[in-house]
Design an enzyme around this catalytic site. Sequence first.
Site, PDB file in Angstrom:
ATOM      1  N   ASP A  11       0.907  -1.146   0.000  1.00 56.49           N
ATOM      2  CA  ASP A  11       0.000   0.000   0.000  1.00 56.49           C
ATOM      3  C   ASP A  11       0.943   1.191   0.000  1.00 56.49           C
ATOM      4  O   ASP A  11       1.590   1.478   1.014  1.00 56.49           O
ATOM      5  CB  ASP A  11      -0.879   0.007   1.254  1.00 56.49           C
ATOM      6  CG  ASP A  11      -1.895   1.137   1.195  1.00 56.49           C
ATOM      7  OD1 ASP A  11      -1.485   2.279   0.944  1.00 56.49           O
ATOM      8  OD2 ASP A  11      -3.094   0.882   1.390  1.00 56.49           O
ATOM      9  N   HIS A  12       1.057   1.873  -1.144  1.00 52.97           N
ATOM     10  CA  HIS A  12       2.155   2.832  -1.256  1.00 52.97           C
ATOM     11  C   HIS A  12       2.023   3.988  -0.260  1.00 52.97           C
ATOM     12  O   HIS A  12       2.989   4.674   0.016  1.00 52.97           O
ATOM     13  CB  HIS A  12       2.324   3.325  -2.696  1.00 52.97           C
ATOM     14  CG  HIS A  12       1.318   4.339  -3.139  1.00 52.97           C
ATOM     15  ND1 HIS A  12       0.067   4.010  -3.583  1.00 52.97           N
ATOM     16  CD2 HIS A  12       1.376   5.693  -3.204  1.00 52.97           C
ATOM     17  CE1 HIS A  12      -0.588   5.111  -3.908  1.00 52.97           C
ATOM     18  NE2 HIS A  12       0.179   6.161  -3.681  1.00 52.97           N
ATOM     19  N   HIS A  43      -5.768   3.010   1.279  1.00 52.21           N
ATOM     20  CA  HIS A  43      -4.869   4.087   1.723  1.00 52.21           C
ATOM     21  C   HIS A  43      -5.410   4.845   2.939  1.00 52.21           C
ATOM     22  O   HIS A  43      -4.691   5.110   3.892  1.00 52.21           O
ATOM     23  CB  HIS A  43      -4.654   5.107   0.600  1.00 52.21           C
ATOM     24  CG  HIS A  43      -4.192   4.498  -0.688  1.00 52.21           C
ATOM     25  ND1 HIS A  43      -3.314   3.460  -0.750  1.00 52.21           N
ATOM     26  CD2 HIS A  43      -4.482   4.805  -1.989  1.00 52.21           C
ATOM     27  CE1 HIS A  43      -3.077   3.135  -2.020  1.00 52.21           C
ATOM     28  NE2 HIS A  43      -3.789   3.931  -2.789  1.00 52.21           N
TER      29      HIS A  43
HETATM   30  C1  BG6 Z   1      -3.905   4.939  -6.243  1.00 50.97           C
HETATM   31  C2  BG6 Z   1      -5.279   5.106  -6.811  1.00 50.97           C
HETATM   32  O1  BG6 Z   1      -3.835   3.794  -5.446  1.00 50.97           O
HETATM   33  O2  BG6 Z   1      -3.588   6.084  -5.453  1.00 50.97           O
HETATM   34  C3  BG6 Z   1      -5.360   6.365  -7.651  1.00 50.97           C
HETATM   35  O3  BG6 Z   1      -5.606   3.969  -7.600  1.00 50.97           O
HETATM   36  C4  BG6 Z   1      -4.919   7.555  -6.842  1.00 50.97           C
HETATM   37  O4  BG6 Z   1      -6.673   6.558  -8.163  1.00 50.97           O
HETATM   38  C5  BG6 Z   1      -3.577   7.297  -6.183  1.00 50.97           C
HETATM   39  O5  BG6 Z   1      -4.819   8.646  -7.729  1.00 50.97           O
HETATM   40  C6  BG6 Z   1      -3.229   8.405  -5.226  1.00 50.97           C
HETATM   41  O6  BG6 Z   1      -1.905   8.247  -4.814  1.00 50.97           O
HETATM   42  P1  BG6 Z   1      -1.033   9.509  -4.411  1.00 50.97           P
HETATM   43  O7  BG6 Z   1       0.254   8.924  -3.923  1.00 50.97           O
HETATM   44  O8  BG6 Z   1      -0.872  10.337  -5.634  1.00 50.97           O
HETATM   45  O9  BG6 Z   1      -1.810  10.214  -3.348  1.00 50.97           O
END
Ligand code: BG6
Length: 503
Positions: free
Chosen positions: A179-180, A242
Amino acid sequence: MTKPEPHILVIFGASGDLTKRKLIPALYELFRQNLLPERFAVLGVSRSEIGDEIFREKMMEFLPDPSQNSAQASEFLDSLFYQTTETSVAADYPKLKQRLESLGNDLAIPANYIFYLSTPPIMYEVIPQILAETGLNDISKGFKRIIIEKPFGTDLASARELNRKLLSFYTEEQLYRIDHYLGKETVQNMLVTRFSNGIFEPIWNQNFIHHVEITSSETLGVEDRGGYYDHSGALRDMVQNHLMQLVGMIAMEPPVVIEANAIRNEMLKVFQSMRPIREEDVPKQVFRGQYTSSHIGNEPVKGYREENGVGPQSKTETYVALKFFIDNFRWAGVPFYIRTGKKLPTRVTEVVIYFKTTPHHLFEYNSDSEPINNQLVLRIQPDEGVLLKLGMKVPGAGFRVQNMNMDFHYDQLSNKYLPSAYSRLLLDCMHGDATLYSRSDAVERAWEYVQPILDAWKNNPDIPIYGYPAGTWGPEVVDQLIADSFWRKPCKNLAHDGEYCEL
Ligand code: BG6
């Protein structure tokens, strides 16, 4: 820092977007920081019929600009290899296994493999199963780890089934669900802010906190991902994963040690304490919206239903806001609010802790007659930092109070290196550290939490989906969720807020 053991990182879906945009740049970052193992190789795997050289050329384009042709870049690119494989065909895997063995012999790397599934989710059961049937889950001669990208299932039943399948071939310790958000430095900083400062923990509870607001707003729409997004929507795409992770970080009890299971146990307890939203309460506690066409600046902007891959009658939500409670000693009675959406005015992710006001009000306040709640803003992106809003005396006669900002911005730490989320997470997996990866029970628990909302929307098509013009802060009705306060209207700059900030 000790380097990870020598190994080969196998990337399935090597010609895909994620590999180019995130994985190769993250690996290059690790290479430049001298954090990769002494002996290391990347084996790109996908259907395209190309060889090592073409793969290297293609990947070179995705290294940061000035270094593309440098000696350092070519040394990095030399560690990339490629193997054409039809990943859904078991008969192709013995060739892959042989290639891994021959690379291992040539480069003196033992049979330590990390398999990164950068593929469509439909392959998450197929590839691990075939790998196992080919003997590539055998840990007698070296570690075997699998990294899986979200989505881990599309609902509770499919998430359970995916976990069941994966756990029939691998142990939980071999599975790294990425989960980045957990890889973001600022998300990890929430634990440090809370647990390394004596001043916060004593007040981090229902005695002092009025409510908590979590915002993740994006200016982009669905771009070229309409096909995927229309089957997903904001609840599945952002909240189930997230934003629930952010809730876990904000609400957890102090872990006994900073170690994978200790932290993940505490996260799970938070998810277990979230009061389920009953299907009949969904219309009152969860609002969904979808962006409609509008003008931002002078530019016309398409509505969601006009995007590629999206049905003209689509009822998929591009915005969701919800209110919930965490039923435990620390948080009893404190409302939590989450909102997330696409095509909003600013790209911001932040958590705002609103503290209760003083019990008795002595002073005159500048803008209105009520004292505001002190706010602690933990900014995840952009302008990463921490902001505290305090009341201060307006200089001059009398005792008038004005709200002031005390702010810290990460970019003030000028010579500090902030790793990207992917490089941090990849490095952790290389070290066998799963602290910042999601465990199967937590993933299932998060699905359990959102499932009644999905069911309510499916079973009651009359629950409204509110339109909001692209470029606005979402449906107006969402203001009703917060009875005695207002949503913050954050700007790109951490210290600014209000209706009118720079787009
Ligand atoms: C991804 C989603 O997991 O996270 C995207 O699939 C979203 O829709 C993105 O834009 C948001 O990530 P970050 O790091 O740009 O907040």
